[in-house]
Design an enzyme around this catalytic site. Sequence first.
Site, short mmCIF file in Angstrom:
data_model
loop_
_atom_site.label_atom_id
_atom_site.label_comp_id
_atom_site.label_asym_id
_atom_site.label_seq_id
_atom_site.Cartn_x
_atom_site.Cartn_y
_atom_site.Cartn_z
N GLU A 70 2.12 -9.77 23.27
CA GLU A 70 0.59 -9.83 22.62
C GLU A 70 -0.21 -9.75 23.40
OE1 GLU A 70 -0.10 -13.82 21.23
OE2 GLU A 70 1.60 -13.03 19.74
N GLU A 78 3.55 2.27 2.58
CA GLU A 78 3.97 1.84 1.01
C GLU A 78 3.16 3.12 0.90
OE1 GLU A 78 2.88 -1.57 0.48
OE2 GLU A 78 4.97 -2.54 0.22
#
Length: 273
Positions: free
Chosen positions: A114, A83
């Site tokens: 992960e 953004e």
Amino acid sequence: MSKEIQKITEQSSKYRHLEKMSTQELLKNINAEDQLVPLAVQREIQSIEDVVEVIVKQFQKGGKLFYIGAGTSGRLGILDASECPPTFGVPAELVNGLIAGGDKAIRKAVEHAEDDTKQAWRDLEAHHIQKEDVVIGIAASGTTPYVVGGLEACQSKGIITGCIVCNPHSPISKVSDFPVEVIVGPEFVTGSSRMKAGTAQKLVLNMITTSVMIKLGRVKDNKMVDMQLSNAKLKKRGRLLISEALGVSEEKAAELLKTHGSVRKAIEHETHQ
């Protein structure tokens, strides 16, 4: 005596028998829990300020910002990074979001991604990380091996680290120069850290990048003068910003926007006439 990590994010919900609640009861109770989040963020304002100040300092030296995370946390980092260019007109490589498992993990969970303590550093190297950069680990638990390993590697190479976590005294905080610990308490659905913890992380990310960009001059008054005019909605917003800033009609603002190509240039040119 060292403090033990408190896995508050994994503690049992204070609500029981959720399946017996009416829809309204579910919504009211979720909302009641959500209202605790900004208060938890408020308690970390000083820590967030420290992160903002160091990012501004490193950006002024030519550095970049990296987020590293897994699952929801990784996706939130990617969202915030993606953004920044359209909102503030900065290069896409200035703020970067990296997720365990790579781009395919944005939409679907990648098994065991992960758990790899070495992969985050490999991912950072692929993005040409340098000593002037800042790396922020995002993890509700504060224990994600991908993030711990990445921050450890950064610290060993003199790269500034930070984190956004939702448990106190976590392994990730211990390898962060600038830890932000937003303790939101147990989730409405036990262990579902996409809820309050995810909301807290999003709020902190908004605060960090918005404040950094304002400090770097990417906002004039209260306006996104450097935003990218990439669709009809944003072009209209640009015209309205110019119209309001200069006190001219929207038609005149449209002419100025077309002539100067950006909200900032249009406002600055006309202001200095």
